[in-house]
Design a protein around this motif. Structure first.
Motif, mmCIF file in Angstrom:
data_model
loop_
_atom_site.group_PDB
_atom_site.id
_atom_site.type_symbol
_atom_site.label_atom_id
_atom_site.label_comp_id
_atom_site.label_asym_id
_atom_site.label_seq_id
_atom_site.Cartn_x
_atom_site.Cartn_y
_atom_site.Cartn_z
ATOM 1 N N VAL A 168 0.781 -0.945 -0.170
ATOM 2 C CA VAL A 168 0.384 0.030 0.035
ATOM 3 C C VAL A 168 0.622 0.413 -0.045
ATOM 4 N N ARG A 169 0.562 2.535 -1.188
ATOM 5 C CA ARG A 169 1.658 3.597 -0.666
ATOM 6 C C ARG A 169 -0.027 4.819 -1.087
ATOM 7 N N ALA A 170 0.404 5.577 -0.072
ATOM 8 C CA ALA A 170 -0.388 5.997 -0.157
ATOM 9 C C ALA A 170 0.043 7.425 0.707
ATOM 10 N N SER A 171 -0.681 8.863 0.314
ATOM 11 C CA SER A 171 -0.157 9.475 0.986
ATOM 12 C C SER A 171 -1.712 10.766 1.343
ATOM 13 N N TRP A 172 -2.008 11.924 2.405
ATOM 14 C CA TRP A 172 -2.753 12.460 2.023
ATOM 15 C C TRP A 172 -1.911 13.929 3.409
ATOM 16 N N THR A 173 -2.796 14.818 3.051
ATOM 17 C CA THR A 173 -3.147 15.539 3.647
ATOM 18 C C THR A 173 -3.931 16.219 5.083
ATOM 19 N N PRO A 174 -3.141 16.640 6.284
ATOM 20 C CA PRO A 174 -3.725 16.333 7.560
ATOM 21 C C PRO A 174 -4.246 17.872 7.661
ATOM 22 N N THR A 175 -5.881 18.029 8.191
ATOM 23 C CA THR A 175 -6.584 19.369 7.880
ATOM 24 C C THR A 175 -6.025 19.420 9.297
ATOM 25 N N SER A 176 -5.880 18.734 10.677
ATOM 26 C CA SER A 176 -5.397 19.153 11.626
ATOM 27 C C SER A 176 -4.868 19.109 12.675
ATOM 28 N N ASP A 177 -4.332 19.613 13.557
ATOM 29 C CA ASP A 177 -2.970 19.506 14.282
ATOM 30 C C ASP A 177 -2.878 18.565 14.768
ATOM 31 N N ASP A 178 -3.684 16.823 15.096
ATOM 32 C CA ASP A 178 -3.087 16.304 16.598
ATOM 33 C C ASP A 178 -3.361 15.242 15.271
ATOM 34 N N PHE A 179 -1.132 15.180 15.338
ATOM 35 C CA PHE A 179 -0.717 14.256 14.507
ATOM 36 C C PHE A 179 -0.504 13.268 15.226
ATOM 37 N N GLY A 180 -0.711 12.862 16.390
ATOM 38 C CA GLY A 180 -0.450 11.604 17.248
ATOM 39 C C GLY A 180 -2.267 10.926 16.202
ATOM 40 N N ALA A 181 -3.399 12.036 16.250
ATOM 41 C CA ALA A 181 -4.345 10.681 15.535
ATOM 42 C C ALA A 181 -3.919 10.479 14.093
#
Length: 188
Positions: A145-158
């Motif tokens: 699985v290769r994937a990428s996404w842009t986080p839209t929240s500051d909760d990188f732990g999530a």
């Protein structure tokens, strides 16, 4: 005045969020050297899933940050992953497997409320049989699985917890707190 090589606050907060999480006991998580040419700032983690002492899956999670942003990213931070896992041979030809594997990622992120946009990727299933000088081991089957996404929240732990959930699903681990029948002996 900050030096030109000082990491931006958004990046340092994201890295701190990724470092703050601990995986389940079957997963070994460690920091590794990050690729340097993909973005001005990067951070990487490697994970290995062990079951019965054997490695059954592995993955990398890379955080990229370009303060100037990217149109394709729709932001200035991007998470990129590569996960590989061994499969049972009959699963390698299952036409539904790629769609199911993709939902392991989106469901994992959604389960931990890891908000994102611009998600994309590929799921590849392969079966390999060795011949000639490489002959010997039984045929193998793998999932990638290769994937990428842009986080839209500051909760990188999530985001890390969602990624670890996907990695666990890919490795065939039962949900936390649930033991599979193969992990313990049946008592009669």
């Amino acid at each position: 005045m900050a030096s030109p090589t000082a990491a931006p606050e958004a990046f340092t907060r994201a890295v701190a969020g990724l470092r703050a999480e601990s995986p389940r006991p079957e997963i070994l998580l460690e920091e590794i050297a990050a690729p340097q040419r993909l973005a001005p700032f990067s951070f990487a983690l490697s994970a290995t899933v062990l079951r019965g002492g054997d490695e059954v899956a592995s993955g990398r999670l890379i955080l990229l940050h370009d303060p100037a942003g990217h149109d394709a990213w729709r932001g200035d931070l991007r998470l990129v992953t590569l996960i590989t896992a061994e499969l049972e041979e009959d699963l390698a030809s299952d036409p539904l497997l790629p769609a199911v594997a993709w939902t392991w990622l989106t469901d994992g992120l959604d389960q931990y409320a890891a908000a994102y946009t611009a998600i994309g990727g590929t799921v590849t299933q392969t079966a390999s049989t060795r011949f000639g000088e490489l002959a010997g081991p039984e045929p193998t089957a793998d999932l990638e699985v290769r994937a990428s996404w842009t986080p839209t929240s500051d909760d990188f732990g999530a985001h890390l917890r969602g990624w670890l959930a996907m990695l666990s699903s890919t490795a065939g681990l039962p949900p936390p707190g649930v033991a599979s029948l193969s992990d313990r002996q049946l008592r009669v």
